[in-house]
Scaffold this active site. Structure first.
Site, short mmCIF file in Angstrom:
data_model
loop_
_atom_site.label_atom_id
_atom_site.label_comp_id
_atom_site.label_asym_id
_atom_site.label_seq_id
_atom_site.Cartn_x
_atom_site.Cartn_y
_atom_site.Cartn_z
N GLU A 122 -15.35 -10.19 -2.33
CA GLU A 122 -16.34 -10.80 -1.44
C GLU A 122 -15.65 -11.87 -0.60
O GLU A 122 -14.53 -12.30 -0.93
CB GLU A 122 -17.48 -11.41 -2.25
CG GLU A 122 -18.25 -10.39 -3.07
CD GLU A 122 -19.34 -10.97 -3.94
OE1 GLU A 122 -20.05 -10.19 -4.60
OE2 GLU A 122 -19.49 -12.22 -3.95
N PRO A 123 -16.27 -12.34 0.48
CA PRO A 123 -15.62 -13.34 1.33
C PRO A 123 -15.15 -14.57 0.57
O PRO A 123 -14.11 -15.15 0.88
CB PRO A 123 -16.71 -13.68 2.35
CG PRO A 123 -17.53 -12.44 2.45
CD PRO A 123 -17.55 -11.87 1.07
N TRP B 118 -12.93 -6.58 2.71
CA TRP B 118 -11.65 -5.92 2.48
C TRP B 118 -11.81 -4.67 1.61
O TRP B 118 -11.02 -4.43 0.68
CB TRP B 118 -10.62 -6.88 1.86
CG TRP B 118 -10.22 -7.98 2.77
CD1 TRP B 118 -10.56 -9.28 2.69
CD2 TRP B 118 -9.42 -7.85 3.95
NE1 TRP B 118 -10.03 -9.99 3.73
CE2 TRP B 118 -9.32 -9.13 4.52
CE3 TRP B 118 -8.78 -6.77 4.58
CZ2 TRP B 118 -8.61 -9.37 5.69
CZ3 TRP B 118 -8.07 -7.02 5.75
CH2 TRP B 118 -7.98 -8.30 6.29
N ARG C 243 26.99 3.26 10.12
CA ARG C 243 27.31 2.29 11.17
C ARG C 243 28.57 1.49 10.85
O ARG C 243 28.89 1.26 9.69
CB ARG C 243 26.13 1.33 11.37
CG ARG C 243 24.84 2.02 11.83
CD ARG C 243 25.04 2.79 13.13
NE ARG C 243 23.84 3.50 13.53
CZ ARG C 243 23.00 3.07 14.47
NH1 ARG C 243 23.22 1.93 15.08
NH2 ARG C 243 21.93 3.78 14.78
N GLN D 150 17.31 -6.65 7.03
CA GLN D 150 18.54 -7.43 7.18
C GLN D 150 19.75 -6.51 7.34
O GLN D 150 20.62 -6.74 8.18
CB GLN D 150 18.72 -8.33 5.96
CG GLN D 150 19.70 -9.46 6.15
CD GLN D 150 19.13 -10.59 6.98
OE1 GLN D 150 17.96 -10.59 7.35
NE2 GLN D 150 19.97 -11.56 7.32
N GLY E 201 20.19 -5.06 10.70
CA GLY E 201 20.47 -6.00 11.78
C GLY E 201 19.35 -6.03 12.82
O GLY E 201 18.17 -5.94 12.48
N GLY E 202 19.75 -6.14 14.08
CA GLY E 202 18.75 -6.19 15.14
C GLY E 202 17.87 -4.97 15.18
O GLY E 202 16.67 -5.05 15.52
N GLU F 297 -5.32 -6.87 -5.68
CA GLU F 297 -5.51 -6.78 -7.13
C GLU F 297 -4.98 -8.03 -7.85
O GLU F 297 -4.49 -7.96 -8.97
CB GLU F 297 -4.83 -5.53 -7.71
CG GLU F 297 -5.25 -4.22 -7.07
CD GLU F 297 -6.67 -3.81 -7.45
OE1 GLU F 297 -7.34 -4.56 -8.17
OE2 GLU F 297 -7.09 -2.74 -7.00
N SER G 291 0.48 -12.66 -6.55
CA SER G 291 1.57 -12.90 -7.49
C SER G 291 1.29 -14.14 -8.33
O SER G 291 1.64 -14.19 -9.53
CB SER G 291 2.89 -13.05 -6.74
OG SER G 291 3.31 -11.81 -6.19
#
Length: 384
Positions: free
Chosen positions: A135-136, A164, A276, A344, A347-348, A371, A374
């Site tokens: 609920e909200p 949700w 790469r 990561q 990279g770009g 659910e 954490s």
């Protein structure tokens, strides 16, 4: 890289069959459309849903007596969930989402209710379903929900709001948790099945989300929503028991889904690093990258082992609240870390939409929240 720990676990012939089915379906039907489903956002990937139903993947976890696949042990369900979510966690979660609706129906429902509400899920064109708890102002503390159910003759009248709710925009059936005794917390929580189109039920617009867009969420509004008493699951006040058992199972299944996602991130990173070059050598030969990949492999295997431990204990009938929380905590944080590491490593290009790793990082964040966050999982573990 070492072989996966899954190679060391003995699976039954039936388990291997289901794992191969899920793996092949994920490769053929799920991964190729993952980007398009994410970009479409609130659109239901109906074609994938229908093909999954044809393959028996939307109902394999339902009892054979209602027409399902009869795979009711959580261990096998987790193995299948992991493979589907290796293809894409958002679509993989959609494919098996009717299992969450079915859990309280199985736990609390009468034989007639199980037939009435579960048989349609095993048909050639199964409907989508939803579980309505949040609920909200009420998230993980389900005992404090405020949606009210008042008995009126042969009916109950529901008033309140849910938020949700996964599959909310498209679901035909909802298991709705409400209280028949406000102020009594868990003692009043009761479960009801509400059908789409019931007067007094209003379904809000799809809610914009950061990730996992293959499953649309919506708010539900109940305004003097009258449902027959025969749609109540179990006795008044039994809903909280059914809900907690459902949460134990769902947290373990989340662990499996996160393991699949962590594996996907590792596999993508390995492929990229082997292909790469930087500074004249393959990326994988850089020590920092190699160590990162090793950490990803360790986290994925740890997630798998803790999830399978919890699943096996659940199947034995043990109280697994702590083990489920550990599996969910470790696996969700492993998925978040591994998808970050994949971005990561790329990279770009990891920040671009050319590769799925940026999507997977957005998807992973939900699993640290749903659910029980954490922080909630740590609280459960510390109190056990």
């Amino acid at each position: 890289m070492p072989r996966s720990i899954r190679d060391a676990l003995e699976l039954t012939p039936e388990q291997r069959e289901f794992v191969e089915l899920a793996k092949e379906f994920a490769q053929r039907e799920i991964r190729p459309v993952a980007r398009a489903v994410d970009e479409a956002d609130h659109e239901l990937p109906a074609d994938v849903w229908r093909r999954a139903a044809d393959a028996g993947l939307t109902s394999f976890m339902l009892p054979a007596e209602v027409g399902g696949g009869g795979v009711t042990d959580l261990e096998t369900q987790c193995l299948v969930q992991e493979e589907l979510c290796h293809g894409d966690i958002s679509i993989g979660n959609l494919v098996t989402s009717n299992g969450f609706f079915a859990a309280p129906v199985e736990a609390l429902g009468t034989p007639e209710q199980r037939r009435r509400f579960l048989e349609p899920l095993c048909s050639a064109e199964p409907p989508l379903t939803a579980l309505a708890v949040t609920e909200p102002g009420v998230g993980s503390d389900a005992a404090s929900l405020t949606t009210r159910a008042v008995r009126d003759g042969d009916s109950y009248v529901l008033n309140g709001q849910k938020a949700w709710i996964s599959n909310g925009p498209f679901a035909r059936f909802f298991v709705v948790f409400a209280t028949v005794a406000p102020g009594t917390r868990s003692k009043g929580v009761t479960a009801f099945v509400v059908e789409r189109g019931t007067p007094g039920l209003t379904i809000g617009n799809p809610m914009p989300k950061m990730g996992q867009r293959g499953i649309s969420c919506a708010e539900l509004f109940f305004t003097d929503c009258r449902i027959p008493a025969e749609n109540r699951l179990g006795d008044e006040g039994q809903g909280f028991y059914g809900l907690m058992r459902t949460f134990d199972a769902s947290r373990i299944l989340i662990g499996a889904a996160c393991t699949g996602l962590a594996r996907a991130a590792l596999d993508a990173s390995l492929a990229y690093a082997r292909d790469r070059e930087q500074f004249g050598v393959k990326i994988i030969e850089h020590q920092a990258v190699a160590f990162r990949l090793a950490d990803m492999a360790a986290k994925a295997d740890t997630a798998h082992l803790l999830t399978m431990r919890a699943a096996r204990l659940f199947d034995r009938g043990a109280d697994v609240t702590e083990e489920a929380a550990i599996a969910k905590l470790v696996s969700s944080e492993a998925a978040m870390w591994c998808t970050w590491a994949a971005v990561q490593t790329h990279g770009g290009w990891g920040y671009s939409r050319e590769y799925l790793v940026e999507k997977w990082m957005r998807d992973a964040k939900l699993e640290e929240i749903e659910e029980g966050t954490s922080d909630i999982q740590r609280m459960i573990i510390s109190r056990s």
